[in-house]
Design a protein around this motif. Sequence first.
Motif, PDB file in Angstrom:
ATOM      1  N   ALA A  83       5.798   3.633  -7.000  1.00 27.15           N
ATOM      2  CA  ALA A  83       4.546   3.539  -7.123  1.00 27.15           C
ATOM      3  C   ALA A  83       4.486   3.235  -5.714  1.00 27.15           C
ATOM      4  O   ALA A  83       2.784   3.179  -5.983  1.00 27.15           O
ATOM      5  N   ALA A  84       4.558   2.477  -5.045  1.00 32.41           N
ATOM      6  CA  ALA A  84       3.835   1.763  -3.448  1.00 32.41           C
ATOM      7  C   ALA A  84       3.909   3.043  -2.752  1.00 32.41           C
ATOM      8  O   ALA A  84       2.887   3.169  -1.985  1.00 32.41           O
ATOM      9  N   LEU A  85       4.372   4.493  -2.477  1.00 33.08           N
ATOM     10  CA  LEU A  85       3.818   5.021  -1.260  1.00 33.08           C
ATOM     11  C   LEU A  85       2.644   6.168  -2.414  1.00 33.08           C
ATOM     12  O   LEU A  85       1.708   6.490  -1.512  1.00 33.08           O
ATOM     13  N   VAL A  86       2.604   5.978  -3.591  1.00 28.55           N
ATOM     14  CA  VAL A  86       1.122   6.498  -4.283  1.00 28.55           C
ATOM     15  C   VAL A  86      -0.172   5.828  -4.063  1.00 28.55           C
ATOM     16  O   VAL A  86      -1.031   6.067  -3.480  1.00 28.55           O
ATOM     17  N   ALA A  87       0.207   4.437  -3.712  1.00 30.92           N
ATOM     18  CA  ALA A  87      -0.554   3.232  -3.777  1.00 30.92           C
ATOM     19  C   ALA A  87      -0.956   3.382  -2.792  1.00 30.92           C
ATOM     20  O   ALA A  87      -1.954   2.248  -2.044  1.00 30.92           O
ATOM     21  N   VAL A  88      -0.308   3.610  -1.556  1.00 29.20           N
ATOM     22  CA  VAL A  88      -0.547   3.245   0.484  1.00 29.20           C
ATOM     23  C   VAL A  88      -1.950   4.338   0.246  1.00 29.20           C
ATOM     24  O   VAL A  88      -2.702   3.902   1.479  1.00 29.20           O
ATOM     25  N   PHE A  89      -2.152   5.624  -0.647  1.00 30.85           N
ATOM     26  CA  PHE A  89      -3.747   6.730  -0.402  1.00 30.85           C
ATOM     27  C   PHE A  89      -4.533   5.445  -0.998  1.00 30.85           C
ATOM     28  O   PHE A  89      -5.700   6.496  -0.854  1.00 30.85           O
ATOM     29  N   ALA A  90      -4.672   4.681  -1.931  1.00 29.02           N
ATOM     30  CA  ALA A  90      -5.626   3.636  -2.680  1.00 29.02           C
ATOM     31  C   ALA A  90      -6.107   2.738  -2.337  1.00 29.02           C
ATOM     32  O   ALA A  90      -6.866   2.170  -2.722  1.00 29.02           O
ATOM     33  N   VAL A  91      -5.389   2.125  -1.529  1.00 24.79           N
ATOM     34  CA  VAL A  91      -6.068   0.575  -0.474  1.00 24.79           C
ATOM     35  C   VAL A  91      -6.371   1.335   0.539  1.00 24.79           C
ATOM     36  O   VAL A  91      -5.780   2.125   1.554  1.00 24.79           O
ATOM     37  N   ARG A  92      -6.545   0.324   1.579  1.00 23.28           N
ATOM     38  CA  ARG A  92      -6.737   0.069   2.566  1.00 23.28           C
ATOM     39  C   ARG A  92      -7.169  -1.243   3.349  1.00 23.28           C
ATOM     40  O   ARG A  92      -6.351  -2.266   2.964  1.00 23.28           O
ATOM     41  N   ARG A  93      -7.047  -0.916   5.302  1.00 24.43           N
ATOM     42  CA  ARG A  93      -6.348  -2.042   5.643  1.00 24.43           C
ATOM     43  C   ARG A  93      -5.656  -3.163   6.061  1.00 24.43           C
ATOM     44  O   ARG A  93      -4.302  -2.401   5.197  1.00 24.43           O
ATOM     45  N   LEU A  94      -5.880  -3.909   5.467  1.00 21.61           N
ATOM     46  CA  LEU A  94      -4.244  -5.198   4.987  1.00 21.61           C
ATOM     47  C   LEU A  94      -4.138  -4.949   3.481  1.00 21.61           C
ATOM     48  O   LEU A  94      -2.289  -4.723   3.722  1.00 21.61           O
ATOM     49  N   GLY A  95      -4.330  -3.608   2.776  1.00 15.10           N
ATOM     50  CA  GLY A  95      -3.942  -4.021   1.457  1.00 15.10           C
ATOM     51  C   GLY A  95      -2.876  -2.117   1.920  1.00 15.10           C
ATOM     52  O   GLY A  95      -1.500  -2.789   1.172  1.00 15.10           O
ATOM     53  N   ARG A  96      -3.094  -1.455   2.477  1.00  9.44           N
ATOM     54  CA  ARG A  96      -2.797  -0.583   2.917  1.00  9.44           C
ATOM     55  C   ARG A  96      -0.744  -1.241   3.720  1.00  9.44           C
ATOM     56  O   ARG A  96      -0.032  -0.915   3.495  1.00  9.44           O
ATOM     57  N   PHE A  97      -1.250  -1.972   4.734  1.00 10.80           N
ATOM     58  CA  PHE A  97      -0.329  -2.932   5.590  1.00 10.80           C
ATOM     59  C   PHE A  97       0.672  -3.660   4.272  1.00 10.80           C
ATOM     60  O   PHE A  97       2.429  -3.507   4.668  1.00 10.80           O
ATOM     61  N   VAL A  98       0.641  -4.270   3.219  1.00 10.72           N
ATOM     62  CA  VAL A  98       1.373  -4.949   2.491  1.00 10.72           C
ATOM     63  C   VAL A  98       2.069  -4.246   1.266  1.00 10.72           C
ATOM     64  O   VAL A  98       3.218  -3.525   1.373  1.00 10.72           O
ATOM     65  N   VAL A  99       1.519  -2.777   1.364  1.00  8.23           N
ATOM     66  CA  VAL A  99       1.890  -1.878   0.240  1.00  8.23           C
ATOM     67  C   VAL A  99       2.881  -1.015   0.967  1.00  8.23           C
ATOM     68  O   VAL A  99       3.525  -0.595   0.837  1.00  8.23           O
ATOM     69  N   GLY A 177     -11.710   6.343  -0.410  1.00  8.76           N
ATOM     70  CA  GLY A 177     -12.941   6.605   0.949  1.00  8.76           C
ATOM     71  C   GLY A 177     -12.871   8.664   0.642  1.00  8.76           C
ATOM     72  O   GLY A 177     -14.453   8.348   1.200  1.00  8.76           O
ATOM     73  N   ARG A 178     -12.222   9.385   0.427  1.00  7.87           N
ATOM     74  CA  ARG A 178     -12.272  10.894   0.021  1.00  7.87           C
ATOM     75  C   ARG A 178     -13.682  11.207  -0.796  1.00  7.87           C
ATOM     76  O   ARG A 178     -14.216  11.687  -1.180  1.00  7.87           O
ATOM     77  N   TYR A 179     -13.116  10.523  -2.365  1.00  7.20           N
ATOM     78  CA  TYR A 179     -13.621  10.716  -3.410  1.00  7.20           C
ATOM     79  C   TYR A 179     -15.602  10.085  -3.335  1.00  7.20           C
ATOM     80  O   TYR A 179     -16.229  10.498  -3.359  1.00  7.20           O
ATOM     81  N   GLU A 180     -15.396   9.018  -2.323  1.00  4.32           N
ATOM     82  CA  GLU A 180     -16.619   8.357  -2.227  1.00  4.32           C
ATOM     83  C   GLU A 180     -17.207   8.892  -1.293  1.00  4.32           C
ATOM     84  O   GLU A 180     -18.738   9.227  -1.885  1.00  4.32           O
ATOM     85  N   ARG A 181     -16.547   9.417   0.034  1.00  2.00           N
ATOM     86  CA  ARG A 181     -18.186  10.787   0.349  1.00  2.00           C
ATOM     87  C   ARG A 181     -18.222  12.146  -0.528  1.00  2.00           C
ATOM     88  O   ARG A 181     -19.334  12.390  -0.491  1.00  2.00           O
ATOM     89  N   ALA A 182     -17.319  12.724  -1.221  1.00  2.97           N
ATOM     90  CA  ALA A 182     -17.790  13.317  -2.392  1.00  2.97           C
ATOM     91  C   ALA A 182     -18.863  13.053  -3.281  1.00  2.97           C
ATOM     92  O   ALA A 182     -20.043  14.102  -2.929  1.00  2.97           O
TER      93      ALA A 182
END
Length: 231
Positions: A83-99, A177-182
Motif C-alpha cells: 500500500a505504501a508503494l502505491v501511495a508514494v505516487f499519490a502524495v508529494r513532498r513531506l507526505g512522500r518522504f513519510v510514505v 499532478g499528472r491528472y491535474e495537468r491533463a
Amino acid sequence: MTAAAVPQPRAEHEPSAPAARGRRSSLAIALLAGALGAALVLLATSRKWAEGTASVAQGSLSQSANGDDITGLPGALAVVGLAALVAVFAVRRLGRFVVAGLLALSGAGIVVSAALGASDKAALEEKASKVSGLTHSPIHDVAYTPWPWIAAAGGVLLLLAGLLALGYGRHWPAMSGRYERAGTAGAAARSRTRRGGAAADPDRPEELWKALDRGEDPTEAPARREAERGA
C-alpha cells in the motif's frame, strides 16, 4: 564573417541526461522490487515453515506449521508495504518522504520477523498440546524449511524499494499532478473551442448539436464563408 554560436547555458532545474536516466531507473527498480518483494512474502507466509513429531498416548503424530501460524507479522507488513508503494505516487513532498519511510520500515520489519520465525517452534508445541491434551507437550525431530528466508528476501526487496523512494522519490512523477495537468489542458482546450475555435461542420449532425448546446449559430460560419467567396 559569421559570429560563432554562443552556447546556451543549461537551466538549473533541467537535469542532465545521465541524471534523468538514473531517476527513471530508480523508479523502475523500486516498482519491480516492491511488487516482487510483497508477492514473495505473501507466498512464503502461506507455506510450511516448520515440522516435527508430537508424542501422544497412541505413539507419535507429525505436526507442521505455516508461516502465518508462526508469526503473522511478515504478511501484515507486506500488505502495508504494498500500500505504501502505491501511495508514494499519490502524495508529494513531506507526505512522500513519510510514505517512503513507512515502506522501508515495513521491509526491515519483515526481515527481522522472518529471521526470528525461522527457528521458532512455539506454534508446533501449541499444536502438539492440542493433540495430546497436555499443557506442555514436547515436540521432537523439528525441521525447518527455506520459506522463512524467502520471506526475508522479500523484505529486503521492500526495504530496497523504500530506500530508493527516500533517495529519489522527490524526482518521481505524482499521479495527482499528472491528472491535474491533463484536466487543466482539457479545460483550456474546451475554453478555446467555446471562444471561437473550429466552426461546426454542417455535414456532421453531432457537431451541429454541440454548437447549439454551446449557444452558437452553426450556420453563421458557413454563411460568412459564402459571403467572402462572393465578394
